[in-house]
Motif scaffolding. Structure first.
Motif, short mmCIF file in Angstrom:
data_model
loop_
_atom_site.label_atom_id
_atom_site.label_comp_id
_atom_site.label_asym_id
_atom_site.label_seq_id
_atom_site.Cartn_x
_atom_site.Cartn_y
_atom_site.Cartn_z
N TRP A 1 107.77 -74.76 -30.16
CA TRP A 1 107.89 -74.18 -28.82
C TRP A 1 106.60 -74.36 -28.04
N LYS A 2 106.66 -75.06 -26.92
CA LYS A 2 105.57 -75.18 -25.97
C LYS A 2 104.27 -75.71 -26.60
N GLU A 3 104.40 -76.59 -27.58
CA GLU A 3 103.22 -77.16 -28.25
C GLU A 3 102.29 -76.06 -28.78
N SER A 4 102.88 -75.03 -29.34
CA SER A 4 102.12 -73.87 -29.79
C SER A 4 101.55 -74.08 -31.19
N ALA A 5 100.52 -73.30 -31.47
CA ALA A 5 99.90 -73.32 -32.80
C ALA A 5 99.38 -71.92 -33.11
N LEU A 6 99.52 -71.54 -34.35
CA LEU A 6 99.09 -70.21 -34.80
C LEU A 6 98.14 -70.37 -35.98
N ILE A 7 96.97 -69.76 -35.86
CA ILE A 7 95.99 -69.75 -36.95
C ILE A 7 95.71 -68.30 -37.32
N GLY A 8 95.85 -67.97 -38.58
CA GLY A 8 95.60 -66.60 -39.02
C GLY A 8 94.95 -66.59 -40.38
N GLY A 9 94.33 -65.45 -40.69
CA GLY A 9 93.69 -65.36 -41.99
C GLY A 9 93.10 -64.00 -42.26
N VAL A 10 92.60 -63.84 -43.46
CA VAL A 10 91.93 -62.62 -43.88
C VAL A 10 90.66 -63.01 -44.63
N SER A 11 89.71 -62.09 -44.68
CA SER A 11 88.48 -62.35 -45.42
C SER A 11 87.96 -61.04 -46.02
N ALA A 12 87.24 -61.17 -47.10
CA ALA A 12 86.59 -60.04 -47.75
C ALA A 12 85.20 -60.47 -48.20
N LEU B 1 53.88 -54.63 -48.96
CA LEU B 1 54.55 -55.73 -49.66
C LEU B 1 56.01 -55.33 -49.78
N ASN B 2 56.92 -56.17 -49.28
CA ASN B 2 58.32 -55.80 -49.37
C ASN B 2 59.16 -56.93 -49.93
N GLU B 3 60.32 -56.55 -50.42
CA GLU B 3 61.25 -57.53 -51.00
C GLU B 3 62.67 -57.09 -50.70
N ALA B 4 63.46 -58.01 -50.15
CA ALA B 4 64.87 -57.76 -49.84
C ALA B 4 65.73 -58.77 -50.60
N THR B 5 66.76 -58.28 -51.26
CA THR B 5 67.66 -59.16 -52.00
C THR B 5 69.10 -58.80 -51.70
N PHE B 6 69.98 -59.78 -51.79
CA PHE B 6 71.42 -59.49 -51.74
C PHE B 6 72.17 -60.59 -52.46
N LYS B 7 73.35 -60.24 -52.94
CA LYS B 7 74.31 -61.18 -53.48
C LYS B 7 75.63 -60.97 -52.74
N SER B 8 76.34 -62.05 -52.49
CA SER B 8 77.60 -61.95 -51.76
C SER B 8 78.71 -62.62 -52.54
N TYR B 9 79.88 -61.95 -52.54
CA TYR B 9 81.08 -62.51 -53.12
C TYR B 9 82.14 -62.49 -52.02
N VAL B 10 82.55 -63.68 -51.59
CA VAL B 10 83.36 -63.79 -50.38
C VAL B 10 84.65 -64.57 -50.67
N LEU B 11 85.76 -64.08 -50.10
CA LEU B 11 87.04 -64.78 -50.15
C LEU B 11 87.55 -64.91 -48.72
N ILE B 12 87.92 -66.13 -48.32
CA ILE B 12 88.48 -66.39 -47.00
C ILE B 12 89.77 -67.19 -47.15
N LEU B 13 90.87 -66.64 -46.65
CA LEU B 13 92.17 -67.31 -46.67
C LEU B 13 92.58 -67.59 -45.23
N GLN B 14 93.07 -68.79 -44.97
CA GLN B 14 93.42 -69.17 -43.61
C GLN B 14 94.61 -70.12 -43.62
N HIS B 15 95.47 -69.96 -42.61
CA HIS B 15 96.65 -70.84 -42.49
C HIS B 15 96.82 -71.24 -41.04
N ARG B 16 97.17 -72.52 -40.82
CA ARG B 16 97.48 -73.04 -39.49
C ARG B 16 98.91 -73.54 -39.48
N GLN B 17 99.66 -73.08 -38.45
CA GLN B 17 101.05 -73.48 -38.32
C GLN B 17 101.32 -73.97 -36.91
#
Length: 785
Positions: free
Chosen positions: A428-439, A408-424
């Motif tokens: 120049w040349k129809e360019s686009a930049l997407i960047g971000g960080v996560s924890a 008989l087994n039992e697995a548990t977890f809790k997650s606390y997540v932060l995701i930041l993202q920016h699109r610019q």
């Protein structure tokens, strides 16, 4: 006289001006998706006469169209991913607003995909193999389980293990390994390091409007486990008009389901609540009952036209008997009895997401997401039941025939997540930049208790069990994943779009074992760290608006899973497994509006794959020693020979081989990988007669080719063909449907395997009839076209 002339002239001029003003009638409307009832943003409303009179819909799908002159007797409405419509404003009572529904286009070539770059990009500008399961496909299929729509995608075979349990095959053999990443609105369903091959049973399909599948490694954007493919479930947003659908359905093999779908927008608020309860009793196979209750609540608040706060909460409670398949004798004799009577799987999952989106201007947008997960899986697993009486390495039979061992087994977890993202967007040349960080910070625990099982020595049934106050495993692990990612797109030359992305991941495991070193799982407390830089580069070459080519190189990786690291007497020295993928393909609209096709060719190499190595003392240890090669061709053809007929054919030819693979004292070098059919396809035809516009009739053909059942390539499963019939009809607020699955009553197995303990088959469902009906109680509140 001259004074009178001036007065008459002024009156005539005023009359002329008033006439012109009145001619410039203001047409107001709201454009929505015909399937989801969500607002369609960015749709173009323009004069059908070819003049410059035009406008576009905003975030709520609303528009105000004011012709400049008397030329707009009809208006053309169009949007990427939808069938254009011609609208006659004069035929509508425009009080207070006209709602126009757009049907989704059957071709994916010009659709917008979110998963390709985390933001949304036209399919023809994404240098990846991507497929979309649209809301229209989901609504018309009326799936009981996810595999019934996901298997329509070329190169995808989601293996039905019963009661929404599953394994997966996307550019990999059918496997339970952590080679696939499952997302909900771009965010992983589970935390890294705790992959569960049954993760999709945690999805609430009543809240899903579409599914996007990216085939091949995507670790450069989404991190680990994105190897064979990424499956992203896009959930339903609050509808632009009131929706409150209640549906019930059931089939002839014990399945029943009740479903509620609601949504509305009121001022700045948008609310959607979707859920279902499913139950199965007394099916064709013994000991396969289950029930599942799930709901998703979403609340959006628009501070203004630039800032939106979206919050969603999903709850799921799941329980299933775990029958464990049948052996070869039972499969041959079509015996659907079960040796098990108490094994089970239960899952309790909660997910909360809050996303703040702000558009600084037309070229700049930022998002911030907070995510919380709370997950519990409890099992008395059938796969852990081992007979005490079995053959030893020397060929002798030893042990007690009336005894078996389990846990008989039992697995548990809790997650606390932060995701930041920016699109610019850049000038120049129809360019686009997407960047971000996560924890992602995810404390987890796992425990397993030994149970002693009473086995009937004659029938082989496992009748009962009792605990022995003996812990096999008991530990806590803090799992942390920190990442930074960037995606850059540009058009250095005409018709060419260059896309490159890079991601850095850092993983930390902090393992704390509560058992002594002498235990069955006595691995010492330890801290382990892994990191990986994942690149991807590709380009598209659009020869015209109707054809294009693409190519890419990408890497994917999988860190050692927690169970591979700590479920033993010592902690192995492991590194992430790395996969390198080379791919090219293209898409073509061969006959405008009638025939489209897409093609992908890939070669993927896996290195440092984790295998269980048998040591000189007879024990086993996980090591990075496996190398594999995966290659194939995937294609899709979509034809509309007549307005009322749509034909689709998706297929794949692939080869999966062991290059270097030694496991538990056996060598598989050069062998085909087990569970890897060379050929599979899914074909479907839908007929929607003009004389009954709300009627649909469809026929589907699923083909799975033969494959080896074991890595030694000693025995094959011959493959199977299964046909499904579907029909549905809508009348005002009512919709009814009938699905006959496996209409030829073919006898087959969803999956078949052979191991040292014998053969195992998961029998496919026999022919069964599913009937359903839904009613939209909010239908009387709205007036739509």
């Amino acid at each position: 006289m001259s004074h009178l002339y001036r007065v008459i002239s002024a009156v005539l001029l005023l009359f002329t001006v008033m006439t012109q003003v009145s001619a410039q009638q203001l047409f107001k409307g709201k454009i929505i998706d015909a399937s989801t009832k969500e607002p369609v943003q960015g749709a173009t409303v323009q004069c059908n006469a070819g003049c410059l009179c035009a406008c576009a819909t905003g975030s709520k799908g609303e528009f105000e169209f004011k012709p400049k002159r008397n030329c707009c007797s009809s208006v053309r409405i169009s949007c990427i991913g939808y069938q254009p419509v011609i609208f006659d404003p004069g035929s509508s009572s425009l009080a207070p607003i006209t709602v126009i529904q757009l049907q989704q286009a059957s071709s994916e070539i010009q659709s917008v995909v979110v998963t390709a770059n985390r933001e949304g990009v036209r399919r023809s500008l994404a240098p990846v193999a991507v497929s979309i399961v649209s809301s229209r496909t989901i609504n018309e299929t009326r799936p009981v389980s996810v595999d019934q729509v996901l298997n329509k995608v070329s190169g995808v075979y989601m293996v039905n293990l019963g009661n929404e349990q599953h394994s997966m095959s996307i550019r990999q053999p059918m496997t339970t390994k952590s080679l696939f990443l499952y997302l909900e609105d771009g965010i992983p369903i589970r935390t890294v390091g705790l992959f569960n091959h049954n993760a999709l049973l945690e999805m609430n399909m009543s809240a899903v409007k579409s599914i996007e599948v990216i085939k091949g490694p995507s670790s450069s954007l989404y991190g680990s486990e994105a190897i064979g493919g990424v499956v992203n479930f896009i959930t339903t947003a609050p509808s632009a008009i009131p929706v409150m659908k209640l549906s019930v359905q059931g089939n002839s093999i014990g399945y029943k389901r009740a479903e509620l779908q609601t949504g509305f927008t009121l001022g700045k608020w948008g609310i959607a609540v979707n859920g279902y309860y499913a139950d199965k009793r007394n099916s064709f196979m013994e000991f396969t009952d289950f029930h599942k209750g799930t709901f998703t609540a979403r609340v959006d608040y628009a501070f203004n036209t630039k800032t939106l706060l979206s919050n969603s909460f999903t709850y799921m409670d799941y329980y299933s008997d775990m029958t464990g398949g049948v052996d070869s004798a039972m499969y041959i004799n079509k015996s659907f009895s079960s040796r098990h009577s108490f094994t089970f799987r239960k899952v309790l999952a909660k997910r909360f997401r809050s996303t703040l989106t702000h558009a600084w201007n037309e070229n700049s947008k930022s998002t911030a997401s907070l995510v919380f997960r709370n997950n519990l899986i409890g099992q008395n697993p059938a796969y852990a039941v081992k007979d005490d009486f079995r053959r030893t390495a020397s060929g002798e039979w030893k042990g007690q025939k009336d005894l078996a061992h389990g846990e008989l087994n039992e697995a548990t977890f809790k997650s606390y997540v932060l995701i930041l993202q920016h699109r610019q967007k850049l000038q120049w040349k129809e360019s686009a930049l997407i960047g971000g960080v996560s924890a992602d910070v995810s404390p987890s625990s796992y425990s397993a208790e030994y149970i002693r099982i009473n086995r009937d020595s004659v029938s082989g049934k496992y009748n009962s069990y009792r605990g022995q106050d003996s812990l096999l495993t008991d530990y806590h692990n803090d799992i942390n994943n920190y990442a930074a990612f960037v995606n850059f797109e540009t058009s250095p030359f005409n018709k060419i779009r260059l896309v490159t992305s890079l991601r850095y991941d850092l993983f930390r495991y902090n393992f704390n074992n509560f058992l002594p070193p002498s235990s069955y799982s006595g691995a010492p407390d330890s801290k382990n760290q892994f990191n990986r830089l994942s690149p991807k580069i590709g380009f598209t070459y659009n020869m015209s608006a109707r054809s294009g080519l693409y190519a890419n190189y990408s890497q994917g990786f999988v860190p050692p899973q927690v169970t591979e690291m700590y479920k033993g007497v010592k902690v192995p020295d492991l590194a992430p497994s790395v996969f390198r993928n080379y791919e090219t393909g293209g898409w073509w609209e061969l006959v405008k509006g009638k025939l489209t096709a897409d093609l992908s060719v890939y070669l993927m190499k896996g290195n440092d794959e984790i295998v269980s190595m048998r040591l000189d003392d007879g024990s086993t240890q996980n090591v990075n020693a496996g190398e594999t090669t995966h290659q194939g061709v995937e294609w899709g053809v979509n034809a509309n020979p007549f307005k009322c007929l749509n034909i689709r054919f998706n297929g794949a030819i692939s080869s999966h081989r062991f290059d270097t693979f030694h496991e538990k004292g056996l060598s598989y070098d050069g062998n085909e990988m087990n569970g890897a059919p060379r050929w599979m396809h899914n074909a479907e035809a839908w007929y929607r007669p003009a004389f009954a516009k709300k009627l649909r009739v469809g026929l589907e053909w699923q083909k799975i080719g033969s494959y080896f059942m074991d890595p030694t390539n000693s025995v094959r499963y011959e493959g199977h063909d299964v046909f499904h019939f579907r029909a549905g009809y809508s009348w005002k607020a009512i919709e009814v449907w009938m699905n006959i699955l496996n209409i030829t009553d073919s006898y087959y197995a969803y999956t078949a395997s052979k191991s040292s303990s014998g053969y195992n088959y998961t029998p496919g469902e026999p022919r069964n009839l599913n009937l359903g009906i839904s009613y939209d109680f909010a239908n009387f509140l709205r007036k739509t076209r």
